[in-house]
Each structure stands twice: as structure tokens, then as C-alpha cells.
Scaffold this motif. Structure first.
Motif, PDB file in Angstrom:
ATOM      1  N   PRO A 101     -39.619  96.150  29.583  1.00 46.19           N
ATOM      2  CA  PRO A 101     -39.420  96.472  31.006  1.00 46.19           C
ATOM      3  C   PRO A 101     -37.930  96.628  31.300  1.00 46.19           C
ATOM      4  O   PRO A 101     -37.108  95.842  30.817  1.00 46.19           O
ATOM      5  CB  PRO A 101     -39.978  95.247  31.719  1.00 46.19           C
ATOM      6  N   ILE A 159     -36.236  95.220  36.911  1.00 43.25           N
ATOM      7  CA  ILE A 159     -36.813  93.961  37.374  1.00 43.25           C
ATOM      8  C   ILE A 159     -36.580  93.866  38.882  1.00 43.25           C
ATOM      9  O   ILE A 159     -35.569  93.337  39.337  1.00 43.25           O
ATOM     10  CB  ILE A 159     -36.168  92.745  36.654  1.00 43.25           C
ATOM     11  N   VAL A 160     -37.469  94.452  39.625  1.00 47.59           N
ATOM     12  CA  VAL A 160     -37.359  94.442  41.085  1.00 47.59           C
ATOM     13  C   VAL A 160     -38.738  94.100  41.626  1.00 47.59           C
ATOM     14  O   VAL A 160     -39.728  94.705  41.207  1.00 47.59           O
ATOM     15  CB  VAL A 160     -36.964  95.846  41.625  1.00 47.59           C
ATOM     16  N   ASP A 161     -38.790  93.128  42.523  1.00 44.39           N
ATOM     17  CA  ASP A 161     -40.096  92.744  43.064  1.00 44.39           C
ATOM     18  C   ASP A 161     -40.391  93.525  44.342  1.00 44.39           C
ATOM     19  O   ASP A 161     -39.834  93.230  45.392  1.00 44.39           O
ATOM     20  CB  ASP A 161     -40.119  91.240  43.347  1.00 44.39           C
ATOM     21  N   TRP A 162     -41.245  94.527  44.196  1.00 49.97           N
ATOM     22  CA  TRP A 162     -41.605  95.337  45.376  1.00 49.97           C
ATOM     23  C   TRP A 162     -43.010  95.009  45.889  1.00 49.97           C
ATOM     24  O   TRP A 162     -43.516  95.665  46.798  1.00 49.97           O
ATOM     25  CB  TRP A 162     -41.496  96.832  45.060  1.00 49.97           C
ATOM     26  N   CYS A 163     -43.620  93.966  45.312  1.00 56.73           N
ATOM     27  CA  CYS A 163     -44.988  93.610  45.726  1.00 56.73           C
ATOM     28  C   CYS A 163     -45.052  93.164  47.182  1.00 56.73           C
ATOM     29  O   CYS A 163     -46.114  93.221  47.807  1.00 56.73           O
ATOM     30  CB  CYS A 163     -45.550  92.484  44.858  1.00 56.73           C
ATOM     31  N   GLU A 173     -48.694  96.744  53.048  1.00 56.85           N
ATOM     32  CA  GLU A 173     -49.745  97.635  52.554  1.00 56.85           C
ATOM     33  C   GLU A 173     -49.557  99.069  53.087  1.00 56.85           C
ATOM     34  O   GLU A 173     -49.784 100.045  52.389  1.00 56.85           O
ATOM     35  CB  GLU A 173     -51.107  97.064  52.962  1.00 56.85           C
ATOM     36  N   LEU A 182     -47.064 100.618  50.852  1.00 52.37           N
ATOM     37  CA  LEU A 182     -47.570 100.797  49.478  1.00 52.37           C
ATOM     38  C   LEU A 182     -48.599 101.923  49.396  1.00 52.37           C
ATOM     39  O   LEU A 182     -48.700 102.615  48.400  1.00 52.37           O
ATOM     40  CB  LEU A 182     -48.211  99.493  48.976  1.00 52.37           C
ATOM     41  N   ARG A 191     -49.474 101.646  31.363  1.00 56.03           N
ATOM     42  CA  ARG A 191     -49.230 100.791  32.528  1.00 56.03           C
ATOM     43  C   ARG A 191     -47.756 100.422  32.650  1.00 56.03           C
ATOM     44  O   ARG A 191     -47.199 100.419  33.755  1.00 56.03           O
ATOM     45  CB  ARG A 191     -50.047  99.503  32.403  1.00 56.03           C
ATOM     46  N   LEU A 192     -47.119 100.102  31.524  1.00 54.28           N
ATOM     47  CA  LEU A 192     -45.705  99.730  31.582  1.00 54.28           C
ATOM     48  C   LEU A 192     -44.853 100.914  32.048  1.00 54.28           C
ATOM     49  O   LEU A 192     -43.915 100.749  32.826  1.00 54.28           O
ATOM     50  CB  LEU A 192     -45.219  99.227  30.217  1.00 54.28           C
ATOM     51  N   LEU A 208     -45.903 103.405  33.952  1.00 55.69           N
ATOM     52  CA  LEU A 208     -46.177 103.629  35.378  1.00 55.69           C
ATOM     53  C   LEU A 208     -45.518 102.555  36.245  1.00 55.69           C
ATOM     54  O   LEU A 208     -45.080 102.823  37.353  1.00 55.69           O
ATOM     55  CB  LEU A 208     -47.688 103.684  35.634  1.00 55.69           C
ATOM     56  N   ARG A 209     -45.445 101.344  35.701  1.00 56.63           N
ATOM     57  CA  ARG A 209     -44.756 100.275  36.446  1.00 56.63           C
ATOM     58  C   ARG A 209     -43.296 100.666  36.688  1.00 56.63           C
ATOM     59  O   ARG A 209     -42.765 100.474  37.786  1.00 56.63           O
ATOM     60  CB  ARG A 209     -44.824  98.948  35.671  1.00 56.63           C
ATOM     61  N   LEU A 216     -43.288 103.513  39.335  1.00 59.20           N
ATOM     62  CA  LEU A 216     -43.534 103.001  40.690  1.00 59.20           C
ATOM     63  C   LEU A 216     -42.386 102.130  41.179  1.00 59.20           C
ATOM     64  O   LEU A 216     -42.066 102.125  42.371  1.00 59.20           O
ATOM     65  CB  LEU A 216     -44.855 102.210  40.753  1.00 59.20           C
ATOM     66  N   THR A 217     -41.769 101.386  40.269  1.00 60.96           N
ATOM     67  CA  THR A 217     -40.629 100.556  40.672  1.00 60.96           C
ATOM     68  C   THR A 217     -39.500 101.444  41.194  1.00 60.96           C
ATOM     69  O   THR A 217     -38.894 101.151  42.227  1.00 60.96           O
ATOM     70  CB  THR A 217     -40.138  99.676  39.504  1.00 60.96           C
ATOM     71  N   TYR A 247     -40.767 102.553  44.757  1.00 61.43           N
ATOM     72  CA  TYR A 247     -40.880 101.558  45.822  1.00 61.43           C
ATOM     73  C   TYR A 247     -39.572 100.800  46.074  1.00 61.43           C
ATOM     74  O   TYR A 247     -39.356 100.303  47.180  1.00 61.43           O
ATOM     75  CB  TYR A 247     -42.015 100.575  45.517  1.00 61.43           C
TER      76      TYR A 247
END
Lengths: 202, 93
Positions: free
Chosen positions: A113, A116-120, A124, A127, A183-184, A186-187, A190-191, A194
């Protein structure tokens, strides 16, 4: 166990192999929705998706006499549709493929990765805004072809590892590895998207 | 020195992250990863955003069914017009 007993949805394999139109119509009715959806995800274009949809069922109709009933009909149709879509993409590629997108990616290396950014924590509404949904659809296209197919079948269509392996004619281990790499990637994609939408104070 | 060890640890779990997200990681490795995440914010963020990535695509995948004109043209192409149902026959005229 007879072949017929192994087919889901109680289709009569015998009728299908004899070209019975009523039985074939039932198969088309029950399976055309996801074949179309799959083609849309893979090709991102309604006209191309419709062509793949029609070709899939034309091929299936002709191939029923050779269908042995060992797979589920849906798995078999997914395989035909996936192959049709792949052939279509390969024919189209010389004009449209971006040089930045490798067509295949068979390396085993799992990429670490990077971002390292938390966009969660984004709401909604952000997103899943209309723009974000459009971006989600387009971003799958940035994956190398083999990772893209695996991701669509497993995570978007929700098929099992085993079914996906059967459709793509690869091992279950290969499905898992490709899915993980998809998935990695796409993560990361998306990071990048977002993180721009995070409030500046975060 | 601490940083280097930390990096190796994170790398050790990298292959297992999808299994963890899918709830398919073996219990022992799962506990090990969770212990690691408690001390490693970076891995926690990677896991959280990876989970969210998967769930967003699943959520966005729920699209309307096949458009009725596409369905009608499919049945026609397959010479299955008789099985369309009366209401549908007019759609793609």
C-alpha cells in the motif's frame, strides 16, 4: 445423480439439447439480467453490452447439445459471456487501449500500500454521490484485464471463488491472488479520489 | 531499528488482508493481525479503506434490471418472440 438433477432452476437439459424454444426462453428470461449487467461492467457501453448479450445466448443455444450439465447453467453462461467480452475487448484494443494500462498482469508480487489516508470517515452522501458512483464504474477499467475480470465476477457479481475459477478457467488460488491485487489497486485509486474530498482540517 | 521491524511486520500481513476482509483468515493469523493492528495505525487504515473499497463497489453494483427494449430485441434476435408476453411485444417497435 443424473445430469438433469444437477441443474438449478429445474431446467430440462434434454429439452434444451433438443432445441425446445419454450425451455430456452425460460433460460433466457432467468439469466439475461446478469449477463447484460456483466457485459455493461466489462465494456462500459450499452450498445456493446447488448451485442455481447445477444451473442452469448446465440452461442449458448448452439452449444447446448454439447453442454454436459456438470456446471450450473449460470456458471456456463457467465463463461460464454466473459469470453465474448474478452474477445470483444481484444479486437477493439489496438485503437483504444491506453498505453498506461497493461492488458495482462501476471506478476505474483503484491504491491505494498502506498497511500495511507483514512477516508472512511467521509459522509455516505460524499462516498456515494452521483459523481463518485460514476467514478467507481470507470475506475474498474483502469485495472489490467485479468484483474478486472476477477474483481467483477467476485466482488461485483458476488460469485464464489470456485465459480470464478471455473468461469475464468484458472485455479482458485489464482482467483484469490488476482482478487487481492485488484482490491489493493482499487484501494489506491479510490484513495486518490476520496482524499481530495476530505475536509482540509483532517 | 524499530521502524524497520515494524515494516517487516506489516509486509508479513500484506498477503492476508483480503482473507481478513472476507472473514476467511485462519483464527491464529487473524488474532496475530488484530494484535498488530492495535499498535499499527497504518495497517488499521489500510484494512479499513480496503474493506470500504470492497463495500462501495458492492453497493454501487446494484443497478436496475435489463432495460425492456434490450430484452425485447434479445428475444427477437433469438426468434423467441412468442415467449415475450403480450405487454412486452410493443416495447421495441
Amino acid at each position: 445423480m443424473s445430469n438433469q438433477a444437477r441443474i438449478e432452476e429445474n431446467f430440462s437439459l434434454e429439452a434444451l439439447q433438443n432445441g425446445d424454444p419454450a425451455e430456452f426462453a425460460r433460460v433466457v428470461e432467468a439469466n439475461s439480467g446478469y449477463v447484460y449487467r456483466l457485459a455493461m461492467k466489462m465494456l462500459q457501453n450499452p450498445q456493446d453490452a447488448e451485442d455481447i448479450l445477444q451473442e452469448t445466448f446465440i452461442k449458448a443455444y448452439k452449444a447446448f447439445p454439447n453442454f454436459n450439465g456438470r456446471s450450473k447453467i449460470s456458471t456456463w453462461l457467465y463463461r460464454i459471456a466473459t469470453n465474448e467480452a474478452l474477445m470483444f475487448l481484444r479486437k477493439k484494443r489496438p485503437d483504444t487501449i491506453s498505453v498506461e494500462v497493461p492488458k495482462e498482469d501476471d506478476g505474483d508480487e503484491i504491491q505494498k500500500p502506498i497511500q495511507i489516508v483514512d477516508w472512511c470517515c467521509l459522509p455516505e452522501a460524499e462516498l456515494m454521490s452521483d459523481e463518485a458512483k460514476k467514478y467507481l464504474g470507470e475506475s474498474v477499467d483502469q485495472l489490467p484485464e485479468n484483474l478486472k475480470m476477477t474483481f467483477i465476477l467476485r466482488d461485483i457479481e458476488g460469485l464464489s471463488t470456485r465459480e470464478t475459477a471455473e468461469i475464468l478457467e484458472i485455479s482458485e488460488t489464482a482467483v484469490k491472488t488476482r482478487l487481492h491485487r485488484a482490491r489493493l489497486q482499487l484501494r489506491e485509486i479510490l484513495t486518490s479520489y476520496y482524499r481530495e474530498r476530505l475536509p482540509e482540517t483532517v | 531499528m524499530k521502524d524497520h521491524k515494524h515494516d517487516e511486520n506489516c509486509h508479513h500481513f500484506l498477503d492476508s488482508l483480503s482473507d481478513y476482509v472476507d472473514g476467511e483468515l485462519k483464527a491464529e493469523l487473524c488474532q496475530e493481525l488484530e494484535r498488530h493492528m492495535a499498535d499499527c495505525d497504518d495497517c488499521q487504515i489500510v484494512i479499513d479503506t480496503l474493506k470500504k473499497t470492497v463495500s462501495l463497489y458492492k453497493e454501487a453494483a446494484e443497478e436496475p434490471a435489463i432495460p425492456s427494449d434490450v430484452r425485447v430485441r434479445l428475444f427477437r434476435r433469438l426468434k423467441l418472440d412468442d415467449y415475450l408476453g403480450e405487454a412486452q411485444k410493443e416495447v421495441a417497435e
